[in-house]
Design a protein around this motif. Sequence first.
Motif, short mmCIF file in Angstrom:
data_model
loop_
_atom_site.label_atom_id
_atom_site.label_comp_id
_atom_site.label_asym_id
_atom_site.label_seq_id
_atom_site.Cartn_x
_atom_site.Cartn_y
_atom_site.Cartn_z
N ALA A 30 -12.55 -3.37 0.17
CA ALA A 30 -11.79 -2.40 0.95
C ALA A 30 -11.26 -1.25 0.09
O ALA A 30 -10.53 -0.39 0.60
N GLY A 31 -11.61 -1.24 -1.19
CA GLY A 31 -11.16 -0.17 -2.07
C GLY A 31 -9.72 -0.32 -2.52
O GLY A 31 -9.08 0.65 -2.94
N ILE A 32 -9.20 -1.54 -2.42
CA ILE A 32 -7.81 -1.80 -2.84
C ILE A 32 -7.84 -2.41 -4.23
O ILE A 32 -8.38 -3.50 -4.43
N THR A 33 -7.24 -1.70 -5.18
CA THR A 33 -7.22 -2.14 -6.57
C THR A 33 -5.82 -2.60 -6.95
O THR A 33 -4.85 -2.40 -6.21
N LEU B 204 -2.59 -1.04 -5.07
CA LEU B 204 -2.09 -2.02 -4.12
C LEU B 204 -0.65 -1.75 -3.68
O LEU B 204 -0.33 -1.87 -2.48
N PRO B 205 0.27 -1.37 -4.58
CA PRO B 205 1.65 -1.10 -4.14
C PRO B 205 1.77 0.03 -3.13
O PRO B 205 2.77 0.11 -2.40
N TYR C 287 5.08 -12.51 3.77
CA TYR C 287 5.17 -11.53 4.86
C TYR C 287 4.32 -11.98 6.04
O TYR C 287 3.16 -12.39 5.88
N ASP C 288 4.90 -11.91 7.22
CA ASP C 288 4.18 -12.18 8.45
C ASP C 288 3.39 -10.94 8.84
O ASP C 288 3.97 -9.87 9.02
N CYS C 289 2.07 -11.06 8.94
CA CYS C 289 1.22 -9.91 9.20
C CYS C 289 1.29 -9.43 10.66
O CYS C 289 1.01 -8.28 10.95
N ARG C 290 1.67 -10.32 11.56
CA ARG C 290 1.69 -9.93 12.98
C ARG C 290 2.85 -9.01 13.29
O ARG C 290 2.73 -8.04 14.04
N GLU D 221 -0.33 -3.55 6.85
CA GLU D 221 -1.41 -3.54 7.84
C GLU D 221 -2.76 -3.31 7.18
O GLU D 221 -3.76 -3.94 7.55
N GLU D 222 -2.81 -2.42 6.20
CA GLU D 222 -4.07 -2.17 5.49
C GLU D 222 -4.54 -3.42 4.75
O GLU D 222 -5.73 -3.75 4.76
#
Length: 235
Positions: free
Chosen positions: A122-125, A129-130, A192-195, A135-136
Amino acid sequence: MQRVLLLFLAATLTCCAPGRFTTSTLNQTALAAHRTVAILPFDVEQDRIRLSDIRFPGADTTLTAQQRIQQEWTAKQQWEGRHVAYRLQELFYDQLQAQKPARGYTVQFQDVRETNRLLQQAGITYENLPDKSLEEVRKALGVDAILSGETLLFQPLPNGVGLAARILLNEPLLGNQSVIPASEATTSLTLYDCRENQLAWRLDFQRTGNNALKPERLAQNLVRAAMPSFPYSRR
């Protein structure tokens, strides 16, 4: 001989220094609904001095030389911090399995190799990341909850130097009266709850001593401290 005994005693006390921690459950309903959890690479900051870090500008004592040494030290701290971040992620996952409750967990922890693969895809390094929203990260990983850790590793003096200084200054080996600060590992674990994009559980942990800075020991201590109130342990 007396000094040898003092060194041994102090080293033993440092290794066994008790940890302090607090836990908070903020959303039990959300935690009960989770089925999949991803563990992110830890956010690690290092402020450590070791013998290998002590350098002298030699004949060049200019401000430029001092700035260069400082920049090299900072770059080394950041590089090592990144390595420790992924090591803690892996070790924490391993310790969750090693210290699994008799009745197991109510969730499935995503394998950290899969987590890192999906983040990379996903292109997250580690570096960006911070800056990513919850949501991403959720979309990249496809889980119900995300566990992350922020760790500060503080070592004001190289191994053995602080102890020698305390002995030379005739400071007590026990108690909190020393003017020389101790090495310390401080970590905040957050679930963390993602919903609902909300913090659901938190552990704040602190332990002193040079051994507390070792990733293997830190991960073991974190899981041990978390287990009494860990929301995913089957009761």
